[in-house]
Design a protein around this motif. Structure first.
Motif, PDB file in Angstrom:
ATOM      1  N   LYS A  79       0.779  -1.023   0.291  1.00  0.00           N
ATOM      2  CA  LYS A  79       0.065   0.359   0.128  1.00  0.00           C
ATOM      3  C   LYS A  79       0.991   1.395  -0.012  1.00  0.00           C
ATOM      4  CE  LYS A  79      -3.244  -2.604   2.957  1.00  0.00           C
ATOM      5  NZ  LYS A  79      -4.560  -2.460   3.822  1.00  0.00           N
ATOM      6  N   ARG A  80       0.277   2.298  -0.832  1.00  0.00           N
ATOM      7  CA  ARG A  80       0.818   3.700   0.551  1.00  0.00           C
ATOM      8  C   ARG A  80       0.165   4.878   0.358  1.00  0.00           C
ATOM      9  NH1 ARG A  80      -0.149   8.874  -3.468  1.00  0.00           N
ATOM     10  NH2 ARG A  80       1.850   9.847  -3.644  1.00  0.00           N
ATOM     11  N   ALA A  81       1.302   5.446   0.563  1.00  0.00           N
ATOM     12  CA  ALA A  81       0.796   6.740   1.805  1.00  0.00           C
ATOM     13  C   ALA A  81       1.487   7.887   2.020  1.00  0.00           C
ATOM     14  CB  ALA A  81       0.427   6.543   3.227  1.00  0.00           C
ATOM     15  N   GLY A  82       0.166   8.418   1.003  1.00  0.00           N
ATOM     16  CA  GLY A  82       0.744  10.154   0.514  1.00  0.00           C
ATOM     17  C   GLY A  82       0.154  11.094   1.324  1.00  0.00           C
ATOM     18  N   PHE A  83       1.008  11.836   1.194  1.00  0.00           N
ATOM     19  CA  PHE A  83       0.183  13.492   2.154  1.00  0.00           C
ATOM     20  C   PHE A  83       1.067  14.479   0.940  1.00  0.00           C
ATOM     21  CE2 PHE A  83       1.734  10.634   5.533  1.00  0.00           C
ATOM     22  CZ  PHE A  83       0.747  10.309   5.819  1.00  0.00           C
ATOM     23  N   GLU A  84       0.044  15.726   0.978  1.00  0.00           N
ATOM     24  CA  GLU A  84       0.322  17.309   0.986  1.00  0.00           C
ATOM     25  C   GLU A  84      -0.012  18.242   1.496  1.00  0.00           C
ATOM     26  OE1 GLU A  84      -0.544  19.677  -3.632  1.00  0.00           O
ATOM     27  OE2 GLU A  84      -1.292  17.579  -3.045  1.00  0.00           O
ATOM     28  N   SER A  90       4.560  28.795   2.975  1.00  0.00           N
ATOM     29  CA  SER A  90       5.824  28.204   2.511  1.00  0.00           C
ATOM     30  C   SER A  90       5.005  27.664   1.936  1.00  0.00           C
ATOM     31  CB  SER A  90       6.387  26.889   3.782  1.00  0.00           C
ATOM     32  OG  SER A  90       5.332  26.089   3.923  1.00  0.00           O
ATOM     33  N   PRO A  91       6.025  26.308   0.498  1.00  0.00           N
ATOM     34  CA  PRO A  91       4.992  26.691   0.139  1.00  0.00           C
ATOM     35  C   PRO A  91       4.732  24.806  -0.367  1.00  0.00           C
ATOM     36  CG  PRO A  91       7.345  26.131  -0.945  1.00  0.00           C
ATOM     37  CD  PRO A  91       7.374  27.384   0.157  1.00  0.00           C
ATOM     38  N   ALA A  92       3.274  23.923  -0.859  1.00  0.00           N
ATOM     39  CA  ALA A  92       3.410  23.032  -0.503  1.00  0.00           C
ATOM     40  C   ALA A  92       4.643  21.644  -1.334  1.00  0.00           C
ATOM     41  CB  ALA A  92       2.250  23.015  -1.156  1.00  0.00           C
ATOM     42  N   SER A  93       4.184  20.906   0.222  1.00  0.00           N
ATOM     43  CA  SER A  93       5.453  19.683  -0.296  1.00  0.00           C
ATOM     44  C   SER A  93       4.388  18.420  -0.162  1.00  0.00           C
ATOM     45  CB  SER A  93       6.468  19.794   0.699  1.00  0.00           C
ATOM     46  OG  SER A  93       6.150  19.219   1.831  1.00  0.00           O
ATOM     47  N   THR A  94       5.438  16.710  -0.433  1.00  0.00           N
ATOM     48  CA  THR A  94       4.594  15.825  -0.626  1.00  0.00           C
ATOM     49  C   THR A  94       5.339  15.007   0.025  1.00  0.00           C
ATOM     50  OG1 THR A  94       5.702  15.264  -3.328  1.00  0.00           O
ATOM     51  CG2 THR A  94       2.858  16.247  -3.216  1.00  0.00           C
ATOM     52  N   GLU A  95       5.014  13.492   1.026  1.00  0.00           N
ATOM     53  CA  GLU A  95       5.598  13.404   0.852  1.00  0.00           C
ATOM     54  C   GLU A  95       5.177  11.442   1.201  1.00  0.00           C
ATOM     55  OE1 GLU A  95       7.034  15.102   5.374  1.00  0.00           O
ATOM     56  OE2 GLU A  95       6.364  13.437   5.506  1.00  0.00           O
ATOM     57  N   ASP A 138       9.882   7.349   0.636  1.00  0.00           N
ATOM     58  CA  ASP A 138      11.162   7.369  -0.428  1.00  0.00           C
ATOM     59  C   ASP A 138      12.254   8.686  -0.380  1.00  0.00           C
ATOM     60  OD1 ASP A 138       8.895   5.477  -1.389  1.00  0.00           O
ATOM     61  OD2 ASP A 138       8.084   7.158  -3.281  1.00  0.00           O
ATOM     62  N   LYS A 139      12.036   9.295   0.684  1.00  0.00           N
ATOM     63  CA  LYS A 139      12.229  10.349   0.844  1.00  0.00           C
ATOM     64  C   LYS A 139      14.001  10.466   2.620  1.00  0.00           C
ATOM     65  CE  LYS A 139      10.837  14.461  -1.544  1.00  0.00           C
ATOM     66  NZ  LYS A 139       9.884  15.611  -1.540  1.00  0.00           N
ATOM     67  N   ASP A 140      14.996  11.202   2.420  1.00  0.00           N
ATOM     68  CA  ASP A 140      15.046  10.550   3.822  1.00  0.00           C
ATOM     69  C   ASP A 140      15.037  11.055   5.091  1.00  0.00           C
ATOM     70  OD1 ASP A 140      17.478   8.828   3.127  1.00  0.00           O
ATOM     71  OD2 ASP A 140      18.534  10.420   2.232  1.00  0.00           O
ATOM     72  N   GLU A 141      14.482  12.545   4.563  1.00  0.00           N
ATOM     73  CA  GLU A 141      13.874  13.987   5.914  1.00  0.00           C
ATOM     74  C   GLU A 141      12.400  13.434   5.478  1.00  0.00           C
ATOM     75  OE1 GLU A 141      16.325  17.081   6.060  1.00  0.00           O
ATOM     76  OE2 GLU A 141      17.966  15.983   6.650  1.00  0.00           O
ATOM     77  N   TYR A 142      11.856  13.315   6.365  1.00  0.00           N
ATOM     78  CA  TYR A 142      10.313  13.499   6.430  1.00  0.00           C
ATOM     79  C   TYR A 142      10.088  14.230   7.682  1.00  0.00           C
ATOM     80  CZ  TYR A 142       8.630  11.157   2.148  1.00  0.00           C
ATOM     81  OH  TYR A 142       8.855  10.954   0.546  1.00  0.00           O
ATOM     82  N   VAL A 143       8.969  15.022   7.600  1.00  0.00           N
ATOM     83  CA  VAL A 143       8.696  15.404   9.544  1.00  0.00           C
ATOM     84  C   VAL A 143       6.790  14.992   9.600  1.00  0.00           C
ATOM     85  CG1 VAL A 143       9.510  17.651   8.187  1.00  0.00           C
ATOM     86  CG2 VAL A 143       7.869  17.397   7.671  1.00  0.00           C
ATOM     87  N   LEU A 144       6.204  14.029   8.825  1.00  0.00           N
ATOM     88  CA  LEU A 144       5.126  14.208   8.930  1.00  0.00           C
ATOM     89  C   LEU A 144       4.575  13.012  10.166  1.00  0.00           C
ATOM     90  CD1 LEU A 144       2.862  14.890   5.690  1.00  0.00           C
ATOM     91  CD2 LEU A 144       3.586  16.398   8.032  1.00  0.00           C
TER      92      LEU A 144
END
Length: 211
Positions: A79-84, A90-95, A138-144
């Protein structure tokens, strides 16, 4: 322990002796989506679309009557967990996080009479017990999200068509909808200004064979 082992042996022998059952294998392309809930005065976080995933593994259908079956199995499901999200100006970002589960269905299948030669329609409903075996960002640094919950439970509803192609071989295809009931987020980062909730949903195209 001996009493438990003896009870399990008796139950397995009873199923083997008195139940008509079919074993098989199922492969399902999955369209994974999320329902995200987050309330904050300074931040907005929502779902970031859908992604194509897969589910596969052995299944078993146990006959209660000619038209009623209990269906279960042991499936690997991704499954995938995707956030925007956006904080302040600040500009919108995705995780995005990739989640992998071992899934155990507990469902009923209701079969019609033959709609044409060797073909029957079925309706399936019930639930699945999902156990998280791996999570990867998918990235090294996430904030959520700091951690995801080990257990999930989903409601399942679907329908399909079975085709008898031999004395004991059946091919089938169908569609199913799986709706997550439990917040998949176990721990969120402390810097968030509200409680983050994510529930996993997906649509599956089920293709399988039974013997």
């Amino acid at each position: 322990m001996r009493k438990i082992a003896l009870l399990l042996f008796v139950l397995l022998f009873s199923v083997k002796s008195y139940s008509q059952f079919k074993l098989g294998f199922q492969f399902s392309p999955v369209l994974s989506a999320n329902r995200v809930d987050y309330e904050s005065d300074t931040e907005s976080i929502g779902s970031d679309g859908t992604a194509l995933k897969v589910s596969f593994g052995p299944i078993a259908d146990f006959a209660i009557t000619e038209h009623y079956y209990v269906s279960t199995g042991v499936l690997f499901c991704s499954k995938r967990a995707g956030f925007e999200g956006q904080a302040g100006n600040s500009p919108a970002s995705t995780e995005e996080y990739n989640l992998q589960y071992v899934q155990i269905p507990a469902t009923m299948k209701l079969f019609t009479n033959e709609v044409s030669l060797d073909k029957r329609v079925y309706f399936q409903f019930g639930g699945t017990f999902d156990f998280n075996i791996k999570e990867e960002a998918d990235k090294d640094e996430y904030v959520l999200v700091e951690d995801f919950r080990f257990f999930d439970f989903t409601l399942l509803a679907g329908l399909g068509l079975e085709y008898q192609v031999g004395t004991s071989t059946i091919l089938y295809s169908g569609l199913s909808y799986h709706r997550g009931l439990i917040n998949a987020v176990s721990e969120q980062f402390d810097g968030l200004g509200g409680d983050l909730t994510l529930k996993n949903d997906y649509f599956a195209l089920n293709l399988g064979i039974k013997f």
